[in-house]
Design an enzyme around this catalytic site. Sequence first.
Site, short mmCIF file in Angstrom:
data_model
loop_
_atom_site.label_atom_id
_atom_site.label_comp_id
_atom_site.label_asym_id
_atom_site.label_seq_id
_atom_site.Cartn_x
_atom_site.Cartn_y
_atom_site.Cartn_z
CB CYS A 152 -0.40 0.19 -7.52
SG CYS A 152 -1.14 1.97 -6.86
CG HIS A 184 7.78 -3.04 0.76
ND1 HIS A 184 7.00 -2.55 -0.38
CD2 HIS A 184 6.87 -3.31 1.78
CE1 HIS A 184 5.93 -2.88 -0.22
NE2 HIS A 184 5.68 -3.14 0.86
CD GLU A 235 5.38 1.46 -2.71
OE1 GLU A 235 5.38 2.67 -2.78
OE2 GLU A 235 4.52 0.86 -1.88
CB CYS A 240 -1.31 5.18 -1.20
SG CYS A 240 -3.07 4.56 -1.81
CB SER A 268 0.84 -6.57 4.51
OG SER A 268 0.28 -5.39 4.17
CG ASN A 298 -1.10 -2.06 3.69
OD1 ASN A 298 -1.85 -2.73 4.23
ND2 ASN A 298 -0.54 -2.56 2.50
CB SER A 346 -1.98 -5.64 0.01
OG SER A 346 -1.24 -5.93 1.15
#
Length: 186
Positions: free
Chosen positions: A17, A45, A47, A111, A139, A141, A183
Site C-alpha cells: 500500500c 503484525h 505491516e 491511514c 485482521s 483493523n 482488508s
Amino acid sequence: VESQIKEMGMAVVDGTCPFVKRTQELARDLVRDGYFLIVLGKKDHPEVVGILGHAGGRAMVVQTPEDVEAVPRTRRIGVVMQSTQEERKLPELLMPLVARCKDLKIYNTICNEITRRQLATEDLAREVEVMLVIGGRSSANTKSLVAICEEIGVATHHVERPEELDAASVKGRSRVGIAPGASTPD
C-alpha cells in the site's frame, strides 16, 4: 526479505500500500537521521514487521503504556504508527515519550480511511442493537472495529465466513449494524 528474493534472481513486484510504503520510508529516514525509532503497533503484525525491516535494528514496537517504560532514554526518538492504530489511543502512548528524549519527532501514519471507518463504526454501534463486524480473524483493523463496538456495549459478532453468521444473533432485533474491516474482500 526483498533483498534475499532479488539475490535469488527472482523479480519483485511490490504490492505494498502506498501509505504503508511511505511509513517504511519515514522509518528508514528517521533512523538514518539518528533517531531511535518507535513503531506504535502490534509487534507481530506483518505491516509492523515490514516497517522494522527498514530500521536497521534501531527500533522497538510499543503497543501499551507499559511498553513505553522499556523505551531507552536517548537524545532523539522518532515515531511512526501502524496504519490501523486507533487515534484515540495515541495520547497515552505518546505523552510518556516526551520525558524519554530531548528531540521527539512524530509522524501520524494512521491511514485516513481506517480512522474514518473506525469513527463511522462507533457512530453506527451507538444506534443499533447488534453489530456484525465482517472481516478476517487475523485482521488488525477488523479486530479494532470489534473492540470499538464491544467498548460501547453493543452485542457484537465478528464474522469471517458466511457460515459463521448465526441468525439467532439478530433474531428479534430491529436495528442491526454491519461494518466491514478495511482488508475485507467485497
